[in-house]
Scaffold this active site. Structure first.
Site, PDB file in Angstrom:
ATOM      1  N   ASP A   1      -2.286  -4.720  -0.431  1.00 11.12           N
ATOM      2  CA  ASP A   1      -1.590  -6.292   0.447  1.00 11.12           C
ATOM      3  C   ASP A   1      -2.588  -6.269   1.861  1.00 11.12           C
ATOM      4  O   ASP A   1      -3.146  -7.752   1.862  1.00 11.12           O
ATOM      5  CB  ASP A   1      -0.291  -6.342   0.441  1.00 11.12           C
ATOM      6  CG  ASP A   1      -0.512  -4.356   1.667  1.00 11.12           C
ATOM      7  OD1 ASP A   1      -0.610  -3.891   1.769  1.00 11.12           O
ATOM      8  OD2 ASP A   1       1.191  -4.449   1.621  1.00 11.12           O
TER       9      ASP A   1
ATOM     10  N   GLN B   1       1.357  -1.380  -0.240  1.00  9.68           N
ATOM     11  CA  GLN B   1      -0.031  -0.297   0.132  1.00  9.68           C
ATOM     12  C   GLN B   1       0.584   0.971   0.314  1.00  9.68           C
ATOM     13  O   GLN B   1       2.446   1.362  -0.014  1.00  9.68           O
ATOM     14  CB  GLN B   1      -0.416  -0.047   0.680  1.00  9.68           C
ATOM     15  CG  GLN B   1      -2.256  -1.101   1.837  1.00  9.68           C
ATOM     16  CD  GLN B   1      -2.980  -0.427   2.594  1.00  9.68           C
ATOM     17  OE1 GLN B   1      -3.295  -1.491   3.330  1.00  9.68           O
ATOM     18  NE2 GLN B   1      -4.110   0.491   2.130  1.00  9.68           N
ATOM     19  N   HIS B   2       0.480   2.677  -0.251  1.00  8.94           N
ATOM     20  CA  HIS B   2       0.447   3.705   0.081  1.00  8.94           C
ATOM     21  C   HIS B   2       1.115   4.117  -1.074  1.00  8.94           C
ATOM     22  O   HIS B   2       1.641   5.257  -1.610  1.00  8.94           O
ATOM     23  CB  HIS B   2       1.456   3.636   1.408  1.00  8.94           C
ATOM     24  CG  HIS B   2       0.419   2.684   1.892  1.00  8.94           C
ATOM     25  ND1 HIS B   2      -1.277   3.759   2.499  1.00  8.94           N
ATOM     26  CD2 HIS B   2       0.538   2.369   3.689  1.00  8.94           C
ATOM     27  CE1 HIS B   2      -1.737   3.318   3.466  1.00  8.94           C
ATOM     28  NE2 HIS B   2      -0.842   2.412   4.118  1.00  8.94           N
TER      29      HIS B   2
END
EC number: 2.7.1.17
Length: 459
Positions: free
Chosen positions: A222, A69-70
């Site tokens: 994820d 992520q991110h």
């Protein structure tokens, strides 16, 4: 009918091929990623090729991608990458996060807007850092993606505009899980102007097809894929011990925590995924093992030979700074050391208990926010540690189930691929093996000693 799931994580690409109806594992592959907190997205594409070499994907009917992520992937007008991706664990945007929180009016305003209060890991803070510190590169940026978005787009041959899903979009800081819409005003606040963003598809939608004709599902983040992979249901809390530590549960309503402890994400099924994340998890164990000059198996033996509480030795494991609590510049601390207690066994036990206590704090936060906690499903590379499995029930204070070793994030991506291929209303009812729930014998003194050391380290 075979389906494939890809987990493009911080450290590696992992691919599973499973039977679409039963979920039975057929084959799998893996390839490493470069180290560091910024990585060229091309490295992920190359790792996917290496992990699937030898025809791993030749006969699959569908494929799904789950990604860390991110991570900030920025493209120019031609769709070319402008700079290496800034990963979730890159903390250089900590100051930008503080500025953004203040500029919108505090954590409560952010929680109401997008369900999450920005910290250095969140994508929107990395956009602000880029605008402030690399203006020449920022001027070239036309579009912003996440790691799984970019890989999904590459798999479909860049034939159409990039897409994303609500789960991964909910971790950007500029998409709202409660309204299901982007917040272009927050993009402007962070970057100074609007950017192109991927279209958000539904959980079982199709993103496109590969050159070979395989269906490509929308993909997800994820953590969302892990919840889908283990089949988390009401009363289940997933605790994942990987590069990061995460504690999350599937919920029916969006959450908005003004303290920033709980990130109010969406999940991969149309529901929500309140989540607490720590920066320090499995790598703490490998670091302490290296310090002691032992391998993981020996670290486990040492930890289990020490008494609960490690004779007063406590590790506050902020070796990479910390996200929860929000201490990006913090360092790790051993406390309670005396000549007679500074032993390899106590140091090993303190490492395991320190990681678990940080995750137990996250479990407490979810419980206080109204999440039912009947059992913990323990996953991730760190969950394979025998010491972690033995000590976790006492520290977490609830029964713990450890699924059979598997790539649970990739499993969730594969299950999503099978769902997209089927056209059904719900994902296929795969049942993956798991061990029995553990007995619980709580040891509150361990948590109390950790809390005292944690609060001292945070000053």
């Amino acid at each position: 009918m075979l389906v494939a799931g890809v987990d493009s994580s911080t450290q590696a690409t992992k691919v599973v091929v499973r039977d679409g109806a039963s979920g039975a594992l057929v084959r799998q592959g893996r390839a490493p990623h470069p180290p560091g907190t910024e990585v060229a997205p091309e490295a992920w594409w190359q790792a996917l090729g290496a992990a699937t070499q030898g025809g791993l994907l030749d006969d699959v009917a569908a494929i799904g991608v789950a990604g860390q992520q991110h991570g900030l992937v920025v493209l120019d007008d031609a769709g070319e990458v402008v700079r290496p991706a800034l990963l979730w664990n890159d903390t250089r945007s900590a100051g930008a996060a503080d500025d953004l929180v203040e500029e919108l009016g505090g954590g409560g305003a952010w929680a109401e807007a997008v369900g999450t209060v920005p910290v250095a890991s969140i994508t929107v803070t990395k956009l602000r850092w880029l605008a402030e510190h690399e203006p020449d590169r920022a001027d070239r940026v036309a579009q912003v993606l996440l790691p799984h978005d970019h890989l999904t787009w590459r798999l479909t041959g860049r034939a159409a505009s990039p897409v994303t899903d609500r789960g991964d979009a909910s971790g950007t800081g500029y998409w709202s899980p409660s309204t299901g819409r982007y917040r272009p005003d927050l993009l402007r606040l962070a970057f100074g102007r609007e950017l192109q963003v991927p279209v958000v598809l539904g959980p079982s939608d199709v993103a496109g097809t590969t050159e070979a004709g395989a269906v490509v599902s929308v993909g997800t983040g994820d953590n969302m894929a892990a919840a889908l992979g283990v089949g988390a249901g009401p009363g289940d809390v997933v605790v994942s011990i990987g590069t990061s530590g995460t504690v999350f549960a599937v919920a029916e309503r969006a959450s908005a925590d003004p303290t920033g402890i709980i990130a109010g994400f969406a999940d991969a099924t149309g529901r929500y995924l309140p989540l607490v994340c720590t920066m320090n998890a499995a790598r703490v164990l490998t670091t302490v093992a290296s310090l002691l000059g032992v391998d993981q198996d020996r670290l486990d033996e040492l930890a289990m030979s020490a008494p609960p509480g490690a004779a007063g030795v406590v590790l506050v494991p902020y070796l990479d700074g910390e996200r929860t609590p929000n201490l990006p510049h913090a360092t790790g601390t051993f406390a309670g050391l005396r000549h007679e207690t500074t032993t390899p066994a106590n140091l090993a036990r303190a490492a395991v208990e320190g990681v678990l206590c940080g995750l137990a704090d996250g479990l407490d936060a979810l419980r206080c926010a109204g999440t039912a906690v009947h059992r913990v499903i323990l996953i991730g590379g760190g969950a394979r540690s025998r010491a972690v499995q033995v000590i976790a029930p006492a520290v977490l204070g609830v029964p713990v189930v450890v699924p059979d070793p598997s790539e649970h994030v990739a499993d969730g991506a594969a299950r999503q691929a099978a769902w997209a291929l089927s056209g059904e209303q719900a994902p296929p009812p795969w049942v993956l093996p798991a061990g029995p729930a553990s007995e619980v014998d709580p040891t509150p003194a361990v948590r109390d000693a950790y809390a005292a050391a944690r609060d001292l380290a945070a000053r």
